[in-house]
Design a protein around this motif. Structure first.
Motif, PDB file in Angstrom:
ATOM      1  N   GLY A   1       4.265  17.704  21.247  1.00 20.85           N
ATOM      2  CA  GLY A   1       5.652  17.331  21.537  1.00 20.85           C
ATOM      3  C   GLY A   1       6.281  18.313  22.511  1.00 20.85           C
TER       4      GLY A   1
ATOM      5  N   ILE B   1       1.340  18.564  16.224  1.00 20.27           N
ATOM      6  CA  ILE B   1       2.412  17.818  16.880  1.00 20.27           C
ATOM      7  C   ILE B   1       3.389  18.749  17.603  1.00 20.27           C
ATOM      8  CG2 ILE B   1       3.975  17.714  14.884  1.00 20.27           C
ATOM      9  CD1 ILE B   1       3.355  14.950  17.491  1.00 20.27           C
TER      10      ILE B   1
ATOM     11  N   CYS C   1      10.298  25.030  25.884  1.00 21.00           N
ATOM     12  CA  CYS C   1       9.157  24.151  25.680  1.00 21.00           C
ATOM     13  C   CYS C   1       7.845  24.844  26.017  1.00 21.00           C
ATOM     14  CB  CYS C   1       9.329  22.868  26.472  1.00 21.00           C
ATOM     15  SG  CYS C   1      10.753  21.963  25.853  1.00 21.00           S
TER      16      CYS C   1
ATOM     17  N   GLY D   1       6.831   7.280  16.345  1.00 21.46           N
ATOM     18  CA  GLY D   1       7.769   7.894  15.410  1.00 21.46           C
ATOM     19  C   GLY D   1       8.507   6.849  14.590  1.00 21.46           C
TER      20      GLY D   1
ATOM     21  N   TYR E   1       6.873  15.271  12.235  1.00 21.84           N
ATOM     22  CA  TYR E   1       6.411  14.484  13.386  1.00 21.84           C
ATOM     23  C   TYR E   1       7.568  13.782  14.102  1.00 21.84           C
ATOM     24  CZ  TYR E   1       1.336  14.911  13.320  1.00 21.84           C
ATOM     25  OH  TYR E   1       0.072  15.402  13.447  1.00 21.84           O
TER      26      TYR E   1
ATOM     27  N   PHE F   1       9.485  15.743  16.881  1.00 19.83           N
ATOM     28  CA  PHE F   1       8.646  16.133  18.009  1.00 19.83           C
ATOM     29  C   PHE F   1       8.109  14.920  18.767  1.00 19.83           C
ATOM     30  CE2 PHE F   1       8.942  20.147  15.866  1.00 19.83           C
ATOM     31  CZ  PHE F   1       9.063  21.011  16.936  1.00 19.83           C
ATOM     32  N   LEU F   2       8.014  13.780  18.099  1.00 11.42           N
ATOM     33  CA  LEU F   2       7.617  12.560  18.801  1.00 11.42           C
ATOM     34  C   LEU F   2       8.772  12.013  19.639  1.00 11.42           C
ATOM     35  CD1 LEU F   2       5.558  10.719  16.025  1.00 11.42           C
ATOM     36  CD2 LEU F   2       4.679  11.609  18.175  1.00 11.42           C
TER      37      LEU F   2
ATOM     38  N   MET G   1       7.848  17.494  26.251  1.00  9.30           N
ATOM     39  CA  MET G   1       9.224  17.912  26.548  1.00  9.30           C
ATOM     40  C   MET G   1       9.245  18.804  27.789  1.00  9.30           C
ATOM     41  SD  MET G   1      11.336  18.936  23.136  1.00  9.30           S
ATOM     42  CE  MET G   1      10.080  19.355  21.952  1.00  9.30           C
TER      43      MET G   1
ATOM     44  N   GLU H   1       6.051   8.998  26.833  1.00 15.06           N
ATOM     45  CA  GLU H   1       7.235   9.252  25.994  1.00 15.06           C
ATOM     46  C   GLU H   1       7.585   8.038  25.155  1.00 15.06           C
ATOM     47  OE1 GLU H   1       9.425  12.456  28.990  1.00 15.06           O
ATOM     48  OE2 GLU H   1      10.075  10.368  28.932  1.00 15.06           O
TER      49      GLU H   1
ATOM     50  N   LEU I   1       5.016   7.714  22.245  1.00 17.57           N
ATOM     51  CA  LEU I   1       5.268   8.701  21.188  1.00 17.57           C
ATOM     52  C   LEU I   1       6.514   8.318  20.381  1.00 17.57           C
ATOM     53  CD1 LEU I   1       4.549  12.140  22.923  1.00 17.57           C
ATOM     54  CD2 LEU I   1       3.046  10.786  21.478  1.00 17.57           C
TER      55      LEU I   1
ATOM     56  N   ALA J   1      15.491  11.700  15.158  1.00 19.88           N
ATOM     57  CA  ALA J   1      14.870  12.787  15.929  1.00 19.88           C
ATOM     58  C   ALA J   1      15.931  13.805  16.331  1.00 19.88           C
ATOM     59  CB  ALA J   1      14.172  12.230  17.163  1.00 19.88           C
TER      60      ALA J   1
END
Ligand code: NA
Ligand code: NA
Lengths: 438, 312, 176
Positions: free
Chosen positions: C142, C138, C103, C20, C58, C61-62, C146, C13, C16, A286
């Protein structure tokens, strides 16, 4: 506005934001949103930025990145990696700088299984440094080799950073993975040669010690169990790509699956380790992909405003030899490396350097290999190389940052020697890839 | 609701416009032809319009370029309907035209399309990629159309329904992997125009090209409508006329390039395969049918009119 | 009340984040399956490439909000430790504010893009013709999580116990 004013404003604010400790990805994104609004024209600009982020991430060529990371995480969290190092240890006889050589040998093997310098340095540091200290090794011979060997992780495939570099530079990913292999191995040999010489001349830095005689059958057994299966995984990744049987994505997927199979075979795939694996994989993937999201649009904006084209034209107009321009580019990366982190450097310089290299007409595989080495130097160069901090964190308490700095210098030198070798003999990077397609 | 003040930039002012192309600046399709148009504009407008080619996908992602012209982020786009047909299905009719660009200007197709582009806030200046029809390239020797049945052909939406209709297996392969998949026989062939495969080295691992060109090229030069309206009527006319002239030069240019490309392809060792007259007719009919069928489904409001305009 | 909200945010969080992780595993399995399928049956699974591309969108952002919470994003730390506590606090407030702005932009413009692709029924330019609304979705999701994370950071730096920022932020909710 003149293009160079645009460039100056963008670069100064970007670096300013980063210095204010805004995470790198968010620094890029902040500049992007503002530039998109101002340069791409009002409300529609940021919307284009959203779609641009989507198209830059949803790119199949980036798929090996999370998979390579997954593979390394499986290796670390299921105990495959430390066992492998133990096995190498069994084989090493009474050599000058034995434990330092173990760091390089183990690090090289580890590099064929993982693509992350941080993880590799941490792993080698935490397993080997205590032992080195106990045997009376000096910092020069304890910390240095681990710093250097940790860096091999990105210089030998699989390499997440390498995939990113190739993907952004629009170079064949499989080709690049094969291109870095030989330089990576040469670097390992340079490390080993240096360690042996230094241990010979300054034995007090790596005092010889008695080692337990290990019967051959135990060595062979350990090798069959802990090293031989790894060669299958190495084949799945490097071999299949080299033979052109699998694409880099497929090789990465099969390598990751192979490491899971291995962990299951060792009975090490517990619920706990699975959570750790998912955690580690997501954390690094990520982080990397979000920086990619920020930086791709960044290079589009540079390109849109004409900054890239103008800069390339200017460099093209400089009356200097190709080698001089390349050296200048490498120097810039090395300087940036001493205070910035690898990914961000790549993201800032690639949009400009790759077009320049194309214009100069040099072999891109070769040029990208040089870039990767300089990036690697950056992770171990004082004062702010990230590898140095990892090393400091896993080293014994009394180790000072200056000790780590001092230990890194000879290994930076060895990396520079590798650069000189590659400048003199480009075929070291281009020969293996040239065998691939036939 | 047009900004009337902008009508003032007529004689001595220069209007600076940004041009983007769906391929990079050094691609075979763009490298000569875009500058050809740019030079023509500079000449015919006596410098009243100054164009800056800001590049290709490295500046704006290909898939976003259509919207970028609609929204005025850039002023002029060199694009193909393959990358915006999902937004504007009627644009796929460009594929189905059997006519030369200048014939389209005579028979009403050009004007009809301009009416459609108008809804997307754009003015259609003309075509820029023709004649560049599509071909199937294979590694299996084809005696007849039915020999294509069951072959694995690298596809994209342009070829997909055609391949399904002739009972071949469409396979999706990302551009970077096409070479390897041909070499390893993961696919038996691919669809592509004449230009491209030799430059990408694919012809090293391809044996045949079926000399049965199908569909028309679908390149369009589109200009943002607000920008176009802000130009003086004189300049507007000049732009349209010079593009009409350009289309002729462009076709000549590609005819010459294609002729050279045929030589290069044959030098690369590829063999030309011709279909029998019967098979050729059958194939062309299949292509026409599936594409019009798709048009009927995705653009029902314009299907009849477009078919009337384009059926020869 | 705030602690409860904060705990819910942690939970979201975490979920998610691990979705991921599972997607990466799925990516590995699907690509391997494709290889096996191709070698055995000779034809390929057309959906694999495209789905894997979407996974790459994804994943960041996850995971991004979780990473902010855990201080996992890459930071160039030249000034840490050289600043007074007050200055440090101000610095973190600035980070939180800039984060919130970004964000907000992600959430708002992301939502515009989602709505736009829904209204125009945008499909992928591929054989699958996947509605792009699912792909874009997403980004605002996401982005919004955030945003909440940065708001929490802002709240803590301004009114709350600032030391928690340096330590393991979620420790306090677990203790609470
Ligand atoms: Na590696
Ligand atoms: Na660095």
């Amino acid at each position: 506005m003149e293009w160079w004013i645009v460039l100056a404003i963008i670069l100064v604010s970007l670096i300013g934001l980063m210095l204010l400790r805004i995470p790198v990805a968010f620094s890029f994104l902040f500049i992007n949103f503002i530039a998109a609004y101002l340069i791409w024209g009002g409300e529609k600009g940021p919307e284009l930025l959203i779609t641009s982020i989507k198209s830059s991430l949803a790119t199949f060529s980036l798929a090996p990145i999370p998979l390579f990371i997954l593979m390394g995480e499986v290796m670390f969290h299921t105990g495959v990696a430390p066992r492998m190092i133990e096995t190498v240890d069994k084989w090493l006889g009474k050599l000058p700088g034995r434990l330092s050589l173990l760091a390089v040998g183990g690090g090289t093997l580890l590099s064929t299984l993982t693509g992350s310098t941080m993880a590799s340095t941490a792993m080698l540091g935490s397993t080997l440094v205590p032992n080195m200290k106990e045997k009376g090794y000096g910092n020069q011979m304890a910390l240095g080799p681990i710093l250097g060997a940790g860096g091999l992780a990105v210089m030998i495939p699989p390499s997440a950073l390498g995939v990113l570099l190739a993907s952004m530079g629009k170079i064949s990913i499989a080709g690049f993975m094969i291109a870095i292999l030989l330089p990576g191995l040469i670097l390992a040999f340079l490390y080993a040669a240096y360690i042996i010489l230094r241990a010979k001349f300054q034995p007090q830095l790596a005092p010889p010690y008695e080692i337990e005689e290990i019967p051959l059958h135990i060595k062979i057994k350990a090798t069959l169990i802990y090293i031989f299966p790894l060669s299958i995984i190495v084949f799945l990744v490097i071999g299949l790509m080299f033979l052109g049987i699998a694409t880099p994505n497929e090789a990465a997927a099969m390598g990751a699956l192979g490491s899971f199979v291995l962990a299951i075979a060792y009975g090490q795939l517990t619920k706990e380790s699975i959570v750790k694996i998912l955690n580690g994989t997501m954390k690094i993937s990520a982080m990397i992909l979000l920086i990619v999201a920020g930086s791709n649009a960044f290079s589009q904006i540079l390109s849109f405003t004409g900054v890239s084209r103008n800069l390339v034209q200017i460099i093209g107009g400089i009356e200097a030899s190709t080698y001089l321009i390349i050296l200048a580019m490498l120097l810039i990366v090395i300087i940036m490396g001493s205070f910035m982190e690898s990914l961000s450097i790549l993201m800032i310089v690639l949009p400009i350097f790759i077009p320049v290299a194309e214009m100069l007409g040099v072999n891109l595989l070769w040029f990208a290999t040089l870039l990767l080495i300089t990036i690697e130097i950056g992770t171990i160069s004082p004062p702010f190389g990230t590898g140095l901090f990892v090393m400091k964190a896993v080293a014994p308490k009394e180790t000072k940052m200056t000790d780590v700095y001092a230990a890194s210098l000879p290994f930076i030198g060895l990396n520079l020697i590798l650069i000189v070798i590659l400048l003199a003999f480009p075929f070291l990077a281009t020969w293996l890839p040239s065998l691939m397609a036939t | 609701t047009e900004d009337t003040s902008s009508g003032s930039d007529t004689s001595n002012d220069t209007t600076k416009l940004k041009v983007v192309s769906f391929l990079p600046m050094d691609h075979q399709f763009t490298k000569d032809i875009v500058p050809m148009w740019l030079e023509k504009v500079a000449e015919e407008t006596n410098g009243a319009i100054e164009l800056e080619w800001i590049g290709g996908p490295e500046s704006i992602p290909t898939e976003e370029q259509f919207d970028a012209v609609t929204n005025g982020l850039v002023d002029i786009g060199f694009n193909v309907s393959s990358y915006y047909g999902h937004i504007m299905p009627e644009s796929h009719s460009l594929h189905l035209s059997p006519f030369q660009p200048w014939e389209e200007r005579e028979n009403g197709y050009y004007d009809y399309m301009n009416g459609l582009y108008d809804q997307y806030n754009m003015v259609y200046l003309g075509r820029w990629l023709g004649p560049n029809p599509f071909y199937f390239w294979t590694n299996k020797e084809i005696g007849s159309l039915s020999d294509l049945e069951g072959l694995k052909i690298r596809s994209n939406p342009t070829y997909h329904d055609i391949l399904t209709a002739i009972k071949a297996n469409p396979v999706e392969v990302v551009p970077g992997d096409v070479y390897t998949s041909l070499e390893r026989n993961m696919v038996d062939g691919f669809g592509f125009p004449l230009l491209g495969p030799n430059d990408s080295g694919w012809t090293e691992v391809t044996k045949f090209i079926i000399d049965e060109p199908f569909l028309n090229q679908n390149g369009t030069i589109l200009i943002n409508k607000d920008v176009y309206s802000s130009l003086s009527t004189d300049l507007q006319e000049t732009l349209v006329n010079l593009t009409a002239e350009f289309e002729k030069e462009m076709v000549d240019y590609f005819n010459k390039v294609n002729e050279e490309e045929w030589k290069a392809i044959e030098e690369a060792g590829l063999q030309k395969i011709e279909l029998s007259e019967e098979d050729s007719e059958k194939f062309q009919n299949i292509v026409k049918e599936v594409k019009w069928e798709a048009m009927k489904e995705t653009a029902p409001d314009h299907y009849e009119e477009l078919r009337n305009l384009l059926d020869k | 009340m705030l602690t409860k909200l904060s705990n819910i945010l942690n939970r979201v969080e975490d979920v998610l984040f691990y979705i991921g992780g599972v997607l990466v595993i799925f990516s590995m399995l699907s690509i391997t399956m494709e290889v096996i399928f191709r070698l055995t049956s000779g034809s390929s699974l057309i959906w694999v490439n495209e789905i894997n591309e979407y996974i790459l969108l994804y994943v960041p952002f996850l995971g991004a909000a979780w990473l902010i919470r855990e201080n996992g994003h890459v930071v160039i730390d030249l000034i840490e430790g050289k600043l007074s506590k007050t200055f440090n606090r101000v610095n973190y407030i600035l980070i939180a504010l800039i984060g919130m702005l970004i964000c907000l932009a992600f959430s708002w413009y992301g939502l515009q893009t989602v709505i736009d692709s829904y209204v125009r029924d945008m499909r992928s330019i591929s054989v699958l013709q996947i509605p792009q609304v699912y792909v874009y979705a997403i980004i605002p999701i996401g982005g919004f999580v955030m945003l909440l994370e940065f708001i929490r950071m802002f709240y803590r730096c301004t009114f709350g116990n600032f030391d928690l920022i340096h330590g393991d932020i979620h420790q306090d909710e677990k203790a609470a």
